[in-house]
Write an enzyme that holds these catalytic residues in place. Structure first.
Site, PDB file in Angstrom:
ATOM      1  N   SER A 114       0.840  -1.202   0.000  1.00  0.00           N
ATOM      2  CA  SER A 114       0.000   0.000   0.000  1.00  0.00           C
ATOM      3  C   SER A 114       0.868   1.243   0.000  1.00  0.00           C
ATOM      4  O   SER A 114       1.953   1.263   0.599  1.00  0.00           O
ATOM      5  CB  SER A 114      -0.902   0.021   1.231  1.00  0.00           C
ATOM      6  N   TYR A 138      -2.389   0.330   9.958  1.00  0.00           N
ATOM      7  CA  TYR A 138      -2.495  -0.314   8.650  1.00  0.00           C
ATOM      8  C   TYR A 138      -1.245  -0.058   7.815  1.00  0.00           C
ATOM      9  O   TYR A 138      -0.628  -0.994   7.293  1.00  0.00           O
ATOM     10  CB  TYR A 138      -3.737   0.197   7.908  1.00  0.00           C
ATOM     11  N   LYS A 142       1.721  -2.835   6.649  1.00  0.00           N
ATOM     12  CA  LYS A 142       2.126  -3.113   5.276  1.00  0.00           C
ATOM     13  C   LYS A 142       3.639  -2.951   5.103  1.00  0.00           C
ATOM     14  O   LYS A 142       4.288  -3.727   4.384  1.00  0.00           O
ATOM     15  CB  LYS A 142       1.376  -2.196   4.309  1.00  0.00           C
TER      16      LYS A 142
END
Length: 317
Positions: A114, A138, A142
């Protein structure tokens, strides 16, 4: 093997493999995916990527030669409230997948990463060398996933690359749609279907029209590039550790709203709401390296993105 292959992005990856004559197998726990998204004839294993024995058995029984790892918890905002869940789904699961791959002798993986690894960089165009400063669990998870691939490759045989991207929209076929409750296109279409007026969060940013500018790419283009990367790894071609799948210029939220009104035929003037905390004015990435090495290109424009997504939303009722 496509992890998360029953989800919006994963299901498009599965079809992209089929289009290239490569047989995929799907593993998905259906926490956010849909079994109906898996094409007929594609082996589907319902289960958790945290289950090492299930992963090993799937890799072995289906003679898997490589993995595209799409599965994960993808909601950056929610990850702030659920950090432990996010790390379990995105870090622990990746660790166990790599463990299972190592134990079964599978040494090729494309990681669906991402652009959240960059946080909110103060640059006109994000490149792969832009400093990493994730601002949510998040984004952090990643980045750690990328580190896991790097470290395993340093210790054992592992051929890998990670693909970083921002906003994925559109539909490759009407039967596959984005069902996320957090993404812009589903939110806008739901509002139109329900007779509500879509809204823009802030129109006073330092951009040409005052609204945020972001990268938006079509899901079919994204899926095709995952398959291209997997093919190159299968051929033994050296790839960079990570690539940005960027548009190079981006579009604003106001431009998206105009395209939605134009393409759907639903005339509306979006409501203007206050800015959301932490929203940067512009984040756009260069896709130059991915274009050179993977053949990355955007074959669909904004109207195509809206039209295909709207068709899929209407089919869903």
């Amino acid at each position: 093997m496509v992890t998360g292959g029953a989800g919006y992005i994963g299901a498009h990856v599965v079809r992209a493999f089929q289009d290239e004559g490569i047989d995929p197998v799907v593993i998905d726990d259906l926490s956010s995916g849909h079994e109906s998204f898996v094409p007929d004839g594609v082996p589907f294993v319902r289960g958790d990527v945290l289950d090492v024995e299930l992963l090993r058995r799937t890799l072995r029984e289906h003679a898997v030669t490589g993995v595209v790892h799409v599965a994960g918890f993808k909601y950056a905002g929610v990850s702030v409230q659920r950090p432990l869940h996010t790390y379990e789904q995105n870090v622990t699961a990746t660790q166990r997948l790599l463990q299972a791959m190592g134990e079964e002798g599978v040494d090729r993986i494309v990681f669906s990463s991402s652009a959240a690894v960059y946080g909110t960089p103060d640059v006109d165009l994000v490149t792969e060398d832009t400093p990493k400063a994730p601002q949510s669990p998040y984004g952090e998870s990643k980045l750690i996933g990328e580190w896991l691939l790097r470290d395993v490759a340093a210790a054992a045989e592992l051929h890998h690359t990670s693909l970083r991207y921002f906003n994925v929209v559109g539909s490759g076929i009407p039967q596959l749609r984005d069902t996320s409750p957090h993404n812009l296109f589903p939110l806008v279409f739901d509002a139109l279907v329900e007779g509500r007026t879509p809204r823009i969060n802030g129109d006073d940013f330092a951009t040409p029209d005052g609204t945020c500018v972001r990268d938006y790419i079509h899901v079919a283009d994204l899926a095709a590039t995952h398959v291209a990367a997997a093919r190159l790894l299968e051929e033994g071609r050296p790839l960079r550790p990570a690539y940005n799948l960027g548009s190079g210029d981006g579009v604003s939220v106001a431009q998206i709203m105009s395209a939605v009104a134009r393409v759907t035929g639903v005339d509306f003037t979006p409501e203007i709401a206050p800015r959301r905390a932490g929203d940067p004015a512009r984040i756009v990435a260069s896709g130059a390296l991915a274009q050179a090495d993977l053949g990355w290109r955007m074959t669909r424009d904004l109207d195509d993105m809206v039209a295909t997504a709207w068709e899929a939303r209407q089919l869903a009722g």
